[in-house]
Design a protein around this motif. Structure first.
Motif, PDB file in Angstrom:
ATOM      1  N   LYS A  30      45.922  10.811 -11.138  1.00  0.00           N
ATOM      2  CA  LYS A  30      46.173  11.073 -12.558  1.00  0.00           C
ATOM      3  C   LYS A  30      46.864  12.425 -12.734  1.00  0.00           C
ATOM      4  N   LYS A  36      39.108  20.339 -16.740  1.00  0.00           N
ATOM      5  CA  LYS A  36      40.249  19.462 -16.554  1.00  0.00           C
ATOM      6  C   LYS A  36      41.363  19.810 -17.546  1.00  0.00           C
ATOM      7  N   GLN A  49      30.836  13.085  -1.395  1.00  0.00           N
ATOM      8  CA  GLN A  49      30.526  13.362  -2.803  1.00  0.00           C
ATOM      9  C   GLN A  49      29.508  12.350  -3.343  1.00  0.00           C
ATOM     10  N   THR A  79      39.830   5.222 -12.522  1.00  0.00           N
ATOM     11  CA  THR A  79      39.361   6.614 -12.599  1.00  0.00           C
ATOM     12  C   THR A  79      40.483   7.625 -12.391  1.00  0.00           C
ATOM     13  N   ASN A 127      42.615  20.041 -12.040  1.00  0.00           N
ATOM     14  CA  ASN A 127      41.173  20.275 -12.082  1.00  0.00           C
ATOM     15  C   ASN A 127      40.936  21.737 -11.739  1.00  0.00           C
ATOM     16  N   ALA A 167      32.620  11.452 -17.417  1.00  0.00           N
ATOM     17  CA  ALA A 167      32.022  11.150 -18.717  1.00  0.00           C
ATOM     18  C   ALA A 167      32.209   9.678 -19.083  1.00  0.00           C
ATOM     19  N   GLY A 181      30.998  12.755 -10.763  1.00  0.00           N
ATOM     20  CA  GLY A 181      30.752  11.944 -11.949  1.00  0.00           C
ATOM     21  C   GLY A 181      31.903  12.014 -12.912  1.00  0.00           C
ATOM     22  N   GLY A 225      31.990  18.227 -10.432  1.00  0.00           N
ATOM     23  CA  GLY A 225      33.027  18.508 -11.424  1.00  0.00           C
ATOM     24  C   GLY A 225      34.377  18.686 -10.769  1.00  0.00           C
ATOM     25  N   ALA A 226      34.344  19.181  -9.555  1.00  0.00           N
ATOM     26  CA  ALA A 226      35.546  19.315  -8.731  1.00  0.00           C
ATOM     27  C   ALA A 226      35.053  19.312  -7.299  1.00  0.00           C
ATOM     28  N   LYS A 227      35.991  19.135  -6.354  1.00  0.00           N
ATOM     29  CA  LYS A 227      35.560  19.005  -4.965  1.00  0.00           C
ATOM     30  C   LYS A 227      34.997  20.324  -4.429  1.00  0.00           C
ATOM     31  N   VAL A 248      27.595  15.939  -6.559  1.00  0.00           N
ATOM     32  CA  VAL A 248      27.684  14.931  -7.611  1.00  0.00           C
ATOM     33  C   VAL A 248      29.134  14.782  -8.025  1.00  0.00           C
TER      34      VAL A 248
HETATM   35  P1  AMP Z   1      36.045  13.493 -16.876  1.00  0.00           P
HETATM   36  O1  AMP Z   1      36.693  12.140 -16.803  1.00  0.00           O
HETATM   37  O2  AMP Z   1      36.736  14.467 -17.740  1.00  0.00           O
HETATM   38  O3  AMP Z   1      34.599  13.418 -17.173  1.00  0.00           O
HETATM   39  O4  AMP Z   1      36.187  14.162 -15.443  1.00  0.00           O
HETATM   40  C1  AMP Z   1      35.733  13.461 -14.340  1.00  0.00           C
HETATM   41  C2  AMP Z   1      36.619  13.750 -13.175  1.00  0.00           C
HETATM   42  O5  AMP Z   1      36.232  14.987 -12.560  1.00  0.00           O
HETATM   43  C3  AMP Z   1      36.527  12.753 -12.078  1.00  0.00           C
HETATM   44  O6  AMP Z   1      37.265  11.589 -12.346  1.00  0.00           O
HETATM   45  C4  AMP Z   1      37.079  13.558 -10.922  1.00  0.00           C
HETATM   46  O7  AMP Z   1      38.479  13.622 -10.988  1.00  0.00           O
HETATM   47  C5  AMP Z   1      36.538  14.939 -11.183  1.00  0.00           C
HETATM   48  N1  AMP Z   1      35.302  15.202 -10.418  1.00  0.00           N
HETATM   49  C6  AMP Z   1      34.041  15.190 -10.873  1.00  0.00           C
HETATM   50  N2  AMP Z   1      33.168  15.486  -9.893  1.00  0.00           N
HETATM   51  C7  AMP Z   1      33.893  15.686  -8.774  1.00  0.00           C
HETATM   52  C8  AMP Z   1      33.566  16.013  -7.413  1.00  0.00           C
HETATM   53  N3  AMP Z   1      32.310  16.221  -7.006  1.00  0.00           N
HETATM   54  N4  AMP Z   1      34.586  16.101  -6.522  1.00  0.00           N
HETATM   55  C9  AMP Z   1      35.862  15.902  -6.911  1.00  0.00           C
HETATM   56  N5  AMP Z   1      36.227  15.601  -8.181  1.00  0.00           N
HETATM   57  C10 AMP Z   1      35.261  15.499  -9.107  1.00  0.00           C
END
Ligand code: AMP
Ligand code: DBH
Length: 597
Positions: free
Chosen positions: A454, A463, A377, A435, A458, A357, A355, A331-333, A353
């Motif tokens: 973008k 977000k 990641q 992305t 985060n 949506a 990922g 979800g974040a680093k 992970v």
């Molecule tokens: P969303 O598009 O709202 O589902 O959010 C996804 C975004 O969360 C990704 O494009 C990344 O910017 C961020 N994100 C998700 N997982 C990670 C991770 N493990 N490390 C860094 N950023 C992440």
């Protein structure tokens, strides 16, 4: 009231399909197997009828715990589907689902899947502004809420949203007192369902994007594509019918829903345990009592869990995590330093992970060397996930160089729902999703997230789109201009800082920071979007072509915070309060954008 066929047509009109040659390829490769969520649950119920699917501990100790078998969830989904049909919800209708981590979430969502109505996945933190947008933008026919949760009365929110949205025919409340709405418990009936359910290629639901634009965008995911991502995730995360997944994050979020999440767990025939609160004081006893084997956390929560486990060990206790095999963090680093502590402290394998949506999900593999697990990641689920790392002109960069991540593949959308303008910006002409993440690829094909292009903050996995908050600040009468940026934070990774330029008239009696924060909250926004800090400046620094230089603003606040945290020479080491950040050098005026001639 729209007739069902109209609803189906409306969904289709907003959907960018996969081009035929790609759809054929994904079917031929065995990724898209023609499954739907409705049939998936039916098959699991046939195969594992008496196994437990859902455990909802409720609020009141072990005696309040509800345990639904696969057979029971299947039967409940049927009865919910029939009841929804009887109340005028049909195929293609959109239904905003805003439930906490309760068993009813699955009853409702599978009920909707069965009749081909589309859940729109709101989060419990969303308030009037977000929910109102989801309802009006999707023309939602239904809205499902808890009664009161976390001190907030969702019935009142629903009344307001209903008054403003003529499309909204049905508000359902999961709770005893539905007020002027309908009790969810009164909906299920025995009744016939249509012979033909949704098709595998149909949109199954609308997921939310964290976004970088003024209002959140909606993500249409099909049965085919999402179920493929579940099957892939289940394999990579080593899940089977013995797996017990603890759903800690809000159930509707894409990560706990599908990576591998509750739906992946049900796909595998395992057991989903719903965690009502994410903190270790609730989660640890549940892990021990229910024999949880796998769970997923955002980095700030992982840090909390690590600290709690360390504290218990230091006090001679046992955190009771012996059953836990896999911890997903994403979800974040996640910092490398924290990642290294997972195995020794929690006694389980870390799976990073990364990922979104919109589709693409990367995982470190359970058998990756520890060095890869803690420093990357992960890599994509599918051999057919196409990943490009490009420069500002979309030129491909060699491995090891940081650039923009573009992706296309068997479970990545080709367009946001009903958003032709945004789609032109967010997708390349040949269908790659931009992305907005800056990544570098290692020789093993793993991705390392290095940053973000973008305009988003985060905040520990939550977000915040800068533009959305700027628009709300601009509505304040004293605000001339606003620029929202991230500032570093040891716990959340990032927090939000709003830079504000006041109107000339407001400078004599400027508003206080708290007043602007209160103003934003009062606009009916999720709490996590309220700026953590407000800084007043005379003007914004500008880039060469006259845009606000957010890079300079980020550098200014980071430098200010670092200076505040560093003990001044000769003074006591602890800085009790953060002095105000030096304001950014003011630029006399924003130069005009050079003309194209
Ligand atoms: P969303 O598009 O709202 O589902 O959010 C996804 C975004 O969360 C990704 O494009 C990344 O910017 C961020 N994100 C998700 N997982 C990670 C991770 N493990 N490390 C860094 N950023 C992440
Ligand atoms: O942040 C995300 O959106 C996310 C993180 C991990 C996600 O959607 C996912 C896994 O599937």
């Amino acid at each position: 009231m729209s007739r069902p066929q109209d609803s189906v047509d409306e969904v289709l009109a907003g959907f960018t399909p996969y081009p035929a040659e790609f759809a054929e390829r994904y079917r031929a490769a065995g990724y898209w197997r023609g499954e739907t969520f409705g049939r998936m649950l039916r098959e699991r119920a046939a195969a594992h009828g008496e196994r437990i699917a859902i455990v909802d501990p409720g609020g009141a100790g072990p005696e309040g715990t509800r345990r639904w078998t696969y057979a029971e969830l299947d039967r409940r989904a049927d009865r919910m589907a029939a009841g929804l049909l009887a109340r005028g919800i049909g195929r293609g209708d959109r239904v905003v689902v805003q439930l906490p981590n309760v068993a009813e979430f699955f009853e409702v969502v599978f009920g909707l899947f069965r009749i081909g109505a589309l859940p729109v996945f709101a989060l419990p933190a969303h308030r009037h502004t977000e929910v109102g947008h989801f309802c009006s933008f999707t023309g939602a026919a239904g809205y499902v809420v808890p009664a009161v949760e976390g001190g907030f009365d969702y019935r009142e929110l629903a009344s307001r949203v209903r008054a403003e949205n003529p499309s909204l025919r049905l508000v359902l409340v999961a709770g005893e007192d539905a007020g002027e709405h309908v009790r969810l418990a009164d909906v299920p009936v025995d009744g016939a369902l249509p012979e033909t359910g949704p098709e595998p290629g149909d949109v199954a639901f609308l997921q939310l994007s964290g976004g970088s634009t003024g209002v959140p965008k909606l993500i249409p995911r099909t049965h085919d594509d999402y179920i493929y991502s579940l099957r892939g995730s289940v394999g990579i995360c080593g899940q089977d019918e013995r797996s017990v997944y603890l759903c800690v994050l809000p159930a509707a979020h894409n990560f706990p829903l599908s990576s591998p999440g509750s739906l992946g767990t049900l796909y595998a025939g395992g057991r989903v345990v719903l965690c009502p609160q994410p903190g270790p004081e609730t989660a640890f006893p549940l892990i021990e009592r229910e024999g949880v084997t796998i769970t997923g956390l955002v980095p700030p929560l992982a840090l909390l869990w690590l600290e709690a486990a360390e504290r218990r060990r230091a006090a001679g206790g046992d955190p009771g995590l012996a059953s836990l095999e896999v911890l997903l963090v994403g979800g974040a680093k996640f910092s490398e330093e924290a990642a290294r502590r997972v195995r020794p402290v929690l006694g389980c394998t870390l799976q990073q992970v990364f990922g979104m949506a919109e589709g693409l999900v990367n995982y470190t593999r359970l058998d990756d060397p520890e060095e890869v697990i803690v420093t990357t990641q992960g890599r994509p689920i599918s051999p057919d996930d196409e990943v490009r790392v490009v420069d500002d002109q979309d030129g491909d960069l060699p491995d090891g160089t940081t650039g923009h991540l573009l992706t296309r593949g068997p479970y990545t959308i080709r367009g946001y729902w009903n958003a032709p303008g945004h789609n032109a910006d967010s997708f390349t002409a040949d269908g790659f999703y931009r992305t907005g993440d800056l990544v570098r690829r290692t020789p093993t094909g793993h991705l390392v997230v290095e940053g973000r292009a973008k305009d988003q903050i985060n905040r520990g996995g939550e977000k915040v789109a800068a533009e959305e908050i700027e628009n709300h600040l601009l509505a304040h009468p004293a605000v001339h201009d606003a620029a929202v940026v991230s500032m570093p934070d040891p716990y959340l990774g990032e927090r939000t800082c709003a830079y504000v330029v006041l109107r000339d008239e407001a400078r004599q009696a400027p508003p206080k920071s708290v007043e602007l924060k209160r103003f934003v909250r009062g606009r009916g926004l999720a709490d996590y979007k309220v700026p953590d800090r407000v800084e007043f400046v005379d003007a914004f620094p500008a880039t060469g072509i006259g845009k606000v230089s957010k890079k300079d603003l980020r550098a200014a606040i980071a430098a200010g915070l670092a200076a505040a945290a560093a003990p001044a020479a000769g003074s006591a080491p602890s800085a009790p309060s953060v002095p105000s950040v030096p304001s950014v050098p003011s630029v006399p005026s924003v130069p005009p954008i050079p003309s194209q001639s």
